[in-house]
Design a protein around this motif. Structure first.
Motif, PDB file in Angstrom:
ATOM      1  N   LEU A  43       0.846  -1.194   0.000  1.00 13.46           N
ATOM      2  CA  LEU A  43       0.000   0.000   0.000  1.00 13.46           C
ATOM      3  C   LEU A  43       0.879   1.240   0.000  1.00 13.46           C
ATOM      4  O   LEU A  43       1.670   1.461   0.921  1.00 13.46           O
ATOM      5  N   TYR A  44       0.741   2.034  -1.042  1.00  9.73           N
ATOM      6  CA  TYR A  44       1.577   3.204  -1.262  1.00  9.73           C
ATOM      7  C   TYR A  44       0.868   4.469  -0.795  1.00  9.73           C
ATOM      8  O   TYR A  44      -0.225   4.784  -1.271  1.00  9.73           O
ATOM      9  N   VAL A  45       1.484   5.206   0.107  1.00 17.99           N
ATOM     10  CA  VAL A  45       0.947   6.495   0.518  1.00 17.99           C
ATOM     11  C   VAL A  45       1.372   7.538  -0.508  1.00 17.99           C
ATOM     12  O   VAL A  45       2.568   7.701  -0.781  1.00 17.99           O
ATOM     13  N   ARG A  46       0.396   8.222  -1.078  1.00 15.38           N
ATOM     14  CA  ARG A  46       0.680   9.289  -2.053  1.00 15.38           C
ATOM     15  C   ARG A  46       1.018  10.562  -1.277  1.00 15.38           C
ATOM     16  O   ARG A  46       0.185  11.117  -0.562  1.00 15.38           O
ATOM     17  N   LEU A  47       2.262  11.013  -1.417  1.00 16.66           N
ATOM     18  CA  LEU A  47       2.764  12.179  -0.697  1.00 16.66           C
ATOM     19  C   LEU A  47       2.589  13.429  -1.546  1.00 16.66           C
ATOM     20  O   LEU A  47       2.894  13.430  -2.744  1.00 16.66           O
ATOM     21  N   ASN A  48       2.106  14.483  -0.937  1.00 19.31           N
ATOM     22  CA  ASN A  48       1.993  15.769  -1.621  1.00 19.31           C
ATOM     23  C   ASN A  48       3.385  16.365  -1.794  1.00 19.31           C
ATOM     24  O   ASN A  48       4.146  16.461  -0.829  1.00 19.31           O
ATOM     25  N   VAL A  49       3.737  16.752  -3.026  1.00 15.87           N
ATOM     26  CA  VAL A  49       5.048  17.360  -3.286  1.00 15.87           C
ATOM     27  C   VAL A  49       4.864  18.604  -4.145  1.00 15.87           C
ATOM     28  O   VAL A  49       3.865  18.740  -4.850  1.00 15.87           O
ATOM     29  N   PRO A  50       5.836  19.522  -4.110  1.00 16.77           N
ATOM     30  CA  PRO A  50       5.735  20.730  -4.950  1.00 16.77           C
ATOM     31  C   PRO A  50       5.729  20.366  -6.432  1.00 16.77           C
ATOM     32  O   PRO A  50       6.373  19.401  -6.852  1.00 16.77           O
ATOM     33  N   ALA A  51       5.022  21.163  -7.226  1.00 17.10           N
ATOM     34  CA  ALA A  51       4.960  20.936  -8.675  1.00 17.10           C
ATOM     35  C   ALA A  51       5.841  21.943  -9.395  1.00 17.10           C
ATOM     36  O   ALA A  51       5.448  22.555 -10.374  1.00 17.10           O
ATOM     37  N   ASP A  52       7.041  22.110  -8.898  1.00 16.38           N
ATOM     38  CA  ASP A  52       7.993  23.066  -9.467  1.00 16.38           C
ATOM     39  C   ASP A  52       8.381  22.653 -10.880  1.00 16.38           C
ATOM     40  O   ASP A  52       8.995  21.615 -11.084  1.00 16.38           O
ATOM     41  N   GLY A  53       8.017  23.453 -11.860  1.00 14.93           N
ATOM     42  CA  GLY A  53       8.457  23.198 -13.226  1.00 14.93           C
ATOM     43  C   GLY A  53       7.560  22.290 -14.031  1.00 14.93           C
ATOM     44  O   GLY A  53       7.902  21.909 -15.147  1.00 14.93           O
ATOM     45  N   ALA A  54       6.389  21.924 -13.495  1.00 15.48           N
ATOM     46  CA  ALA A  54       5.477  21.056 -14.240  1.00 15.48           C
ATOM     47  C   ALA A  54       4.489  21.902 -15.039  1.00 15.48           C
ATOM     48  O   ALA A  54       4.008  22.933 -14.568  1.00 15.48           O
ATOM     49  N   LEU A  55       4.198  21.468 -16.262  1.00 19.54           N
ATOM     50  CA  LEU A  55       3.210  22.188 -17.060  1.00 19.54           C
ATOM     51  C   LEU A  55       1.793  21.944 -16.551  1.00 19.54           C
ATOM     52  O   LEU A  55       0.899  22.735 -16.774  1.00 19.54           O
TER      53      LEU A  55
ATOM     54  N   ALA B 280      -0.942  13.397   0.582  1.00 17.89           N
ATOM     55  CA  ALA B 280      -0.965  13.648   2.024  1.00 17.89           C
ATOM     56  C   ALA B 280       0.231  14.502   2.412  1.00 17.89           C
ATOM     57  O   ALA B 280       1.271  14.492   1.740  1.00 17.89           O
ATOM     58  N   SER B 281       0.104  15.239   3.511  1.00 20.56           N
ATOM     59  CA  SER B 281       1.234  15.993   4.044  1.00 20.56           C
ATOM     60  C   SER B 281       2.259  15.015   4.614  1.00 20.56           C
ATOM     61  O   SER B 281       1.994  13.812   4.750  1.00 20.56           O
ATOM     62  N   ILE B 282       3.433  15.528   4.959  1.00 24.08           N
ATOM     63  CA  ILE B 282       4.475  14.671   5.526  1.00 24.08           C
ATOM     64  C   ILE B 282       3.981  13.992   6.800  1.00 24.08           C
ATOM     65  O   ILE B 282       4.149  12.776   6.983  1.00 24.08           O
ATOM     66  N   THR B 283       3.345  14.757   7.674  1.00 26.17           N
ATOM     67  CA  THR B 283       2.844  14.193   8.932  1.00 26.17           C
ATOM     68  C   THR B 283       1.745  13.177   8.685  1.00 26.17           C
ATOM     69  O   THR B 283       1.729  12.095   9.295  1.00 26.17           O
TER      70      THR B 283
END
Length: 218
Positions: free
Chosen positions: A90-102, A111-114
């Motif tokens: 089961l993979y937790v989908r982590l929220n990450v910045p979208a720097d440079g994505a179209l 999810a947030s880190i916490t």
């Protein structure tokens, strides 16, 4: 029509598919009986995880909330049977910045880190194998985005205290089209390799990606 593309990829040795709906699960399983399927959409129609598990032998699921984790465990029967839970990654989908994505996807899923650390602990407690995943955004133009995301993975792993079984660095790999100049894929792979090495993951932790456009674009 997807069939010729799928057949070409399968013929080239691709036997592991990222699927985002029951229709995709059914398409791949009926076409390629030996394929491995990972249901990496973190939110599903209720009942989809259970049917994917029972009917189509899917054992890998992404999620980004306690509700979705509870649904997977309940629908598969893993909440009552640890032998079933042990079959699941089961993979937790982590929220990450979208720097440079179209096209950014971080505001849609993740999810947030916490929150991710809490979910990793809950997954481990359930008897399932804990994984992490993220998506830097579609048509990502900066290889460094993967290193930034992997650092966030490191923070979540450290907070959780769990031994990660699998890490999926997601998609976002760019293609040469739309008159957009993109860095060579080697720069993305190098950034990922460095970012993963810094995590000091267990030796048996599997590393995956979702190439998508990088396989199908010109």
């Amino acid at each position: 029509h997807a069939d010729p593309v799928l057949d070409h990829l399968y013929g080239a040795g691709i036997k592991h598919f990222d699927v985002a709906s029951l229709a995709e699960v059914r398409l791949i399983r009926e076409r390629f009986a030996d394929a491995k399927l990972s249901f990496m959409a973190p939110v599903r129609i209720r009942g989809a995880a259970g049917e994917a598990f029972r009917t189509f032998a899917v054992r890998n699921f992404a999620l980004d909330s306690e509700d979705e984790l509870a649904a997977i465990l309940s629908e598969t029967g893993a909440n009552h049977d640890r032998s079933i839970a042990a079959q699941l990654t089961l993979y937790v989908r982590l929220n990450v910045p979208a720097d440079g994505a179209l096209l950014e996807l971080s505001s849609k899923f993740g999810a947030s880190i916490t929150q991710a650390a809490d979910l990793l602990r809950l997954i481990t407690d359930s008897g399932a194998r804990p994984g992490l995943t993220f998506h830097v955004g579609s048509q990502c133009l900066h290889p460094r985005s993967y290193q930034t995301a992997l650092k966030r993975c490191g923070d979540a792993i450290k907070q959780s205290g769990v031994m990660l079984a699998a890490l999926d660095v997601g998609g976002g790999f760019p293609g040469y089209y739309l008159n957009v100049t993109v860095p060579p894929l080697e720069e993305y792979f190098a950034a990922i390799k460095d970012g993963v090495a810094a995590l000091k993951l267990p030796k048996d932790c599997a590393i995956y990606c979702e190439p998508g456009r990088a396989l199908a674009a010109d």
